[in-house]
Design a protein around this motif. Sequence first.
Motif, PDB file in Angstrom:
ATOM      1  N   ASP A   1      35.766  20.796 -42.987  1.00 26.57           N
ATOM      2  CA  ASP A   1      36.336  21.395 -44.197  1.00 26.57           C
ATOM      3  C   ASP A   1      36.523  20.348 -45.290  1.00 26.57           C
ATOM      4  N   LYS A   2      37.027  19.185 -44.918  1.00 22.90           N
ATOM      5  CA  LYS A   2      37.204  18.109 -45.900  1.00 22.90           C
ATOM      6  C   LYS A   2      35.855  17.665 -46.463  1.00 22.90           C
ATOM      7  N   PHE A   3      34.874  17.588 -45.594  1.00 26.56           N
ATOM      8  CA  PHE A   3      33.549  17.171 -46.021  1.00 26.56           C
ATOM      9  C   PHE A   3      32.952  18.194 -46.995  1.00 26.56           C
ATOM     10  N   ALA A   4      33.056  19.469 -46.670  1.00 27.10           N
ATOM     11  CA  ALA A   4      32.534  20.519 -47.558  1.00 27.10           C
ATOM     12  C   ALA A   4      33.257  20.498 -48.901  1.00 27.10           C
ATOM     13  N   ASN A   5      34.569  20.322 -48.876  1.00 27.36           N
ATOM     14  CA  ASN A   5      35.336  20.235 -50.124  1.00 27.36           C
ATOM     15  C   ASN A   5      34.906  19.029 -50.947  1.00 27.36           C
ATOM     16  N   TYR A   6      34.666  17.915 -50.272  1.00 24.02           N
ATOM     17  CA  TYR A   6      34.195  16.718 -50.968  1.00 24.02           C
ATOM     18  C   TYR A   6      32.870  17.005 -51.674  1.00 24.02           C
ATOM     19  N   LEU A   7      31.924  17.613 -50.951  1.00 26.35           N
ATOM     20  CA  LEU A   7      30.628  17.922 -51.549  1.00 26.35           C
ATOM     21  C   LEU A   7      30.780  18.844 -52.748  1.00 26.35           C
ATOM     22  N   TYR A   8      31.614  19.851 -52.597  1.00 24.13           N
ATOM     23  CA  TYR A   8      31.802  20.825 -53.667  1.00 24.13           C
ATOM     24  C   TYR A   8      32.466  20.194 -54.893  1.00 24.13           C
TER      25      TYR A   8
ATOM     26  N   VAL B   1      27.105  24.687 -51.272  1.00 24.39           N
ATOM     27  CA  VAL B   1      27.556  23.872 -50.149  1.00 24.39           C
ATOM     28  C   VAL B   1      27.774  24.812 -48.977  1.00 24.39           C
ATOM     29  N   PHE B   2      27.222  24.456 -47.829  1.00 18.27           N
ATOM     30  CA  PHE B   2      27.390  25.241 -46.616  1.00 18.27           C
ATOM     31  C   PHE B   2      27.650  24.266 -45.476  1.00 18.27           C
ATOM     32  N   ALA B   3      28.711  24.489 -44.742  1.00 21.71           N
ATOM     33  CA  ALA B   3      29.005  23.637 -43.591  1.00 21.71           C
ATOM     34  C   ALA B   3      29.536  24.512 -42.466  1.00 21.71           C
ATOM     35  N   ARG B   4      29.066  24.247 -41.256  1.00 23.56           N
ATOM     36  CA  ARG B   4      29.537  25.027 -40.116  1.00 23.56           C
ATOM     37  C   ARG B   4      29.707  24.132 -38.906  1.00 23.56           C
ATOM     38  N   THR B   5      30.573  24.583 -38.033  1.00 22.32           N
ATOM     39  CA  THR B   5      30.737  23.951 -36.731  1.00 22.32           C
ATOM     40  C   THR B   5      30.486  25.020 -35.684  1.00 22.32           C
ATOM     41  N   PRO B   6      29.838  24.688 -34.603  1.00 19.69           N
ATOM     42  CA  PRO B   6      29.618  25.667 -33.551  1.00 19.69           C
ATOM     43  C   PRO B   6      30.939  26.123 -32.939  1.00 19.69           C
ATOM     44  N   ALA B   7      30.970  27.349 -32.484  1.00 14.17           N
ATOM     45  CA  ALA B   7      32.174  27.882 -31.838  1.00 14.17           C
ATOM     46  C   ALA B   7      32.302  27.304 -30.432  1.00 14.17           C
ATOM     47  N   GLY B   8      33.514  27.293 -29.951  1.00 15.03           N
ATOM     48  CA  GLY B   8      33.751  26.855 -28.589  1.00 15.03           C
ATOM     49  C   GLY B   8      34.507  25.549 -28.530  1.00 15.03           C
TER      50      GLY B   8
ATOM     51  N   GLN C   1      26.973  21.092 -39.098  1.00 15.89           N
ATOM     52  CA  GLN C   1      25.736  21.205 -39.853  1.00 15.89           C
ATOM     53  C   GLN C   1      26.054  21.461 -41.321  1.00 15.89           C
ATOM     54  N   PRO C   2      26.288  20.394 -42.079  1.00 15.59           N
ATOM     55  CA  PRO C   2      26.516  20.579 -43.521  1.00 15.59           C
ATOM     56  C   PRO C   2      25.187  20.691 -44.261  1.00 15.59           C
TER      57      PRO C   2
ATOM     58  N   ASN D   1      30.173   6.499 -51.321  1.00 13.98           N
ATOM     59  CA  ASN D   1      31.521   6.966 -51.644  1.00 13.98           C
ATOM     60  C   ASN D   1      32.168   7.747 -50.522  1.00 13.98           C
ATOM     61  N   TYR D   2      31.401   8.565 -49.832  1.00 14.49           N
ATOM     62  CA  TYR D   2      31.977   9.400 -48.780  1.00 14.49           C
ATOM     63  C   TYR D   2      32.528   8.557 -47.650  1.00 14.49           C
ATOM     64  N   LEU D   3      31.789   7.561 -47.234  1.00 14.29           N
ATOM     65  CA  LEU D   3      32.265   6.736 -46.127  1.00 14.29           C
ATOM     66  C   LEU D   3      33.570   6.035 -46.469  1.00 14.29           C
ATOM     67  N   SER D   4      33.719   5.577 -47.698  1.00  9.28           N
ATOM     68  CA  SER D   4      34.954   4.886 -48.068  1.00  9.28           C
ATOM     69  C   SER D   4      36.138   5.843 -48.120  1.00  9.28           C
ATOM     70  N   LEU D   5      35.896   7.125 -48.419  1.00  7.10           N
ATOM     71  CA  LEU D   5      36.976   8.098 -48.477  1.00  7.10           C
ATOM     72  C   LEU D   5      37.320   8.701 -47.123  1.00  7.10           C
TER      73      LEU D   5
END
Length: 81
Positions: free
Chosen positions: A6-13, A22-29, A36-37, A61-65
């Motif tokens: 969620d943080k990653f998707a918000n960052y991209l957006y 922007v589309f990001a998902r995590t497998p269920a379970g 998969q962003p 930038n993403y890695l530093s944040l």
Amino acid sequence: MVNFVDKFANYLYDFIPERDFVFARTPAGPGSNTSQPRLGLTDPTLRTHSRSDIANNLQKNYLSLMMPAFLPSRNIPSQLG
């Protein structure tokens, strides 16, 4: 993992103005440690930066944040809230 994605998707957006979607998902379970962003960019004629520039900037930038999210024992607050 969901919070991180969620943080990653918000960052991209929020920080990639040339994004179309922007589309990001995590497998269920339980025990899922993959995601998969996806980031769609606007038409090249409408952008001021190339794909390569955007990718390089994102990586730098993403890695530093976001790295503090992987280091909870250091008690470093995330800059993304």
